[in-house]
Design a protein around this motif. Sequence first.
Motif, PDB file in Angstrom:
ATOM      1  N   GLU A  96       9.216  69.213   8.889  1.00 24.84           N
ATOM      2  CA  GLU A  96       7.974  69.382   7.736  1.00 24.84           C
ATOM      3  C   GLU A  96       8.246  68.530   6.826  1.00 24.84           C
ATOM      4  O   GLU A  96       6.977  67.878   6.684  1.00 24.84           O
ATOM      5  CB  GLU A  96       8.428  71.076   7.425  1.00 24.84           C
ATOM      6  N   ILE A  97       9.159  67.916   6.311  1.00 25.89           N
ATOM      7  CA  ILE A  97       9.394  67.143   5.442  1.00 25.89           C
ATOM      8  C   ILE A  97       8.804  65.882   6.003  1.00 25.89           C
ATOM      9  O   ILE A  97       8.057  65.239   5.053  1.00 25.89           O
ATOM     10  CB  ILE A  97      10.967  66.892   5.017  1.00 25.89           C
ATOM     11  N   ASP A 123       6.457  65.221   8.085  1.00 25.24           N
ATOM     12  CA  ASP A 123       4.864  65.362   8.381  1.00 25.24           C
ATOM     13  C   ASP A 123       4.350  65.137   6.689  1.00 25.24           C
ATOM     14  O   ASP A 123       3.201  64.540   6.660  1.00 25.24           O
ATOM     15  CB  ASP A 123       4.730  66.577   8.839  1.00 25.24           C
ATOM     16  N   ARG A 124       4.963  65.845   5.794  1.00 28.73           N
ATOM     17  CA  ARG A 124       4.363  65.940   4.608  1.00 28.73           C
ATOM     18  C   ARG A 124       4.661  64.448   3.955  1.00 28.73           C
ATOM     19  O   ARG A 124       3.581  64.102   3.349  1.00 28.73           O
ATOM     20  CB  ARG A 124       5.135  67.078   3.702  1.00 28.73           C
ATOM     21  N   ARG A 125       5.559  63.666   4.277  1.00 24.03           N
ATOM     22  CA  ARG A 125       5.598  62.500   3.687  1.00 24.03           C
ATOM     23  C   ARG A 125       4.647  61.535   4.216  1.00 24.03           C
ATOM     24  O   ARG A 125       3.844  60.683   3.569  1.00 24.03           O
ATOM     25  CB  ARG A 125       7.065  61.967   4.291  1.00 24.03           C
ATOM     26  N   GLU A 126       4.096  61.733   5.559  1.00 21.94           N
ATOM     27  CA  GLU A 126       3.308  60.959   6.205  1.00 21.94           C
ATOM     28  C   GLU A 126       1.792  61.120   5.737  1.00 21.94           C
ATOM     29  O   GLU A 126       1.277  60.310   5.576  1.00 21.94           O
ATOM     30  CB  GLU A 126       3.337  61.212   7.720  1.00 21.94           C
ATOM     31  N   TYR A 127       1.716  62.500   5.557  1.00 22.91           N
ATOM     32  CA  TYR A 127       0.295  62.886   4.820  1.00 22.91           C
ATOM     33  C   TYR A 127       0.166  62.240   3.645  1.00 22.91           C
ATOM     34  O   TYR A 127      -0.852  61.882   3.010  1.00 22.91           O
ATOM     35  CB  TYR A 127       0.146  64.487   4.862  1.00 22.91           C
ATOM     36  N   SER A 128       1.026  62.432   2.636  1.00 16.08           N
ATOM     37  CA  SER A 128       0.919  61.824   1.574  1.00 16.08           C
ATOM     38  C   SER A 128       0.659  60.286   1.325  1.00 16.08           C
ATOM     39  O   SER A 128      -0.103  59.616   0.403  1.00 16.08           O
ATOM     40  CB  SER A 128       2.360  62.015   0.722  1.00 16.08           C
TER      41      SER A 128
END
Length: 746
Positions: free
Chosen positions: A697-698, A700-705
């Motif tokens: 989860e962490i 994926d969130r970094r990649e989207y940001s």
Amino acid sequence: MVDKSTVLVFLLVLCGGESELDTKITSSEKATEWGDTDLPRTGSCQPAPSCQKCILSHPSCAWCKQLNFTASGEAEARRCARREELLARGCPEQELEEPRGHQEVLQDKPLSQGDRGEGATQLAPQRIRVTLRPGEPQKFRVRFLRAAGYPVDLYYLMDLSYSMKDDLERVRQLGHALLVRLQEVTHSVRIGFGSFVDKTVLPFVSTVPSKLHHPCPSRLERCQPPFSFHHVLSLTGDAQAFEREVGRQNVSGNLDSPEGGFDAILQAALCQDYPSVGQIAQALTAANIQPIFAVTSPTLPVYQELSQLIPKSAVGELSEDSGNVVQLIMDAYDSLSSTVTLEHSSLPPGANISFESHCRGSEKREGEAGDRGQCSNIRVNQTVDFWVTLQVTQCLPEPHLLRLWALGFSEELTVELHTLCDCNCSDTQPHAPHCSDGQGDLQCGICSCAPGRLGQLCECSEAELSSPDLESGCRAPNGTGPLCSGKGRCQCGRCSCNGQSSGRLCECDDASCERHEGILCGGFGHCQCGVCHCHTNRTGRACECSENVDGCVSPEGGFCSGHGHCRCNRCQCQDGYYGALCDQCLGCKSPCEQYRDCAECAAFGTGPLAANCSVACADVNVTLALVPNLDDGWCKERTLDSQLFFFLVENVAGGVTLRVRPHEKGADHTRAIILGCIGGIVAVGLGLVLAYRLSVEIYDRREYSRFEKEKQQLSWKQDSNPLYKSAITTTINPRFQGTNAPGPSL
């Protein structure tokens, strides 16, 4: 450029200063002739007609010289038998004739320690007398002590072929340095010098006169003709004389081969040429010389193999300019002087010798028998032992002197070798009254009849042999059958039986008794008329059984654990039992299985015997015991309610005692431990899954940001496509009618 293969030979003698190396052997010992009659050798003692033939037939044979020892019809040859058999048949101890070999030390000077030099005693004893009975070995000890400061004679034998030209000057300076180094280990040192080139005969060298006259490459060089061997300087302690004589030497042609060196070695020892390797080894051993071969690397492997054929020889690698000669000699001297090899002179026919080396902490050969004794790495003032075994198979007509010596040392042990081949009977009487009033000579209990007389006691004459009355005493009462049952001859009206037959008419066979392990009467009795008469404490048809019962007694007392009977000092077990003491059985319960229920019912009142415990376990005495430590002898069991307890089975006189130790009560944490382990495993698994999901989860969130951030940074016109690329090829259609119209683009 000449290919150089240098060979130096140093001849080393630890001689005690008593003889010079250049003293030649000009005579040999006179050969001695020996008897060539081999003695019969059988597996056991057999009857013999005389005491002399008896003791020569087998080393276990003895002779009974008691008067009238043999029974009626028994041959006098039956006096010859094993000692035990003769004693069992009634021969007194003092009437036994059983000569035995022996040894006597004649000279045994004590071994010397310390720096004694020339006066040191390193080998002891110095003289011994050994008397051998044929077939019986004799063993004696020889001691050797490596003394400090033992005298050394060194003879430097040099190759003077042309390849040694640059080494000759180095050797000229060698004398003083070598004497100084050797004087560090001994005060008595002498050095000598000799030289060799080659054997000046075909096929070893070319015999062209011009080549032999001046064999060196240059006519301007001082060069001497080739020669086989020149003795230059006798052994001396004068280093200046060594340097002076070596300085006068000149090189010769480079025509050398191994034959030249071998010839020089043998001439230095014996003034003899054309040697073989075997002759060299024999000559050096006889002259007590230890050769040191100093060779350059090209010929090193050859001389290493040669050294294995020459006892007490050493090989060292020589540098190109011979600069390491002194150190090479010192290393070889230390190696040779620290190795002790015990040798012997030639043996007479029928004699053999073996050695056992006991080296005491050095390089050991403990108990290893061979034709020589050897110990290596012997330190100064260390003593080693050699056990020497001598044996002969035939009699020697005269004493033989056998020499033993340590290779490289001048001391030796002289063994006077005698053989014991006759009986020493003290009852010898000429014309003895026992032999029919002087009709024969008495010797060792038997009569040697005068000419014309016959019989064991010389009781009849040859003229009486054909008398029918005399023959009737050698036949059965009915007068039928052969004389003496065909197993003997009739003499003077009595049977003289052959071999193992006995009885008045030789009707008994004293070799037909039962045998045990292939031995008549098992070796524990004597056979008489087909029946074994056993020695004391022996029984059985073949005397195979011992009346001793020690081998049948069980540790707790009684015989064969109560499950068998003792026979021949061995347990004969009942059916179902086995073992040396019948203490094991097939299908039997173990003590833990056998007494488990009694221990449980008597101690806790539970188990299958709880209802009638006092009856079922009447012969069992149960006591509770608190024992801090339990060994492997305690039985571990569990009650009906799963409580653990331990008990020990003790066999005592009158019954069985069980010592029961209850398991200490306490909370049973087994279920809690199991559930805790399972819960822990589940918790760890869930934790790992959650950790994995959280990390995904962490990420994926970094990649989207990051994607959002890059999107905001990009800018272009809304009506243009950022993916559009301009054309790179233009095509013109020749059929197009327009004048300036371009063709389609790609």
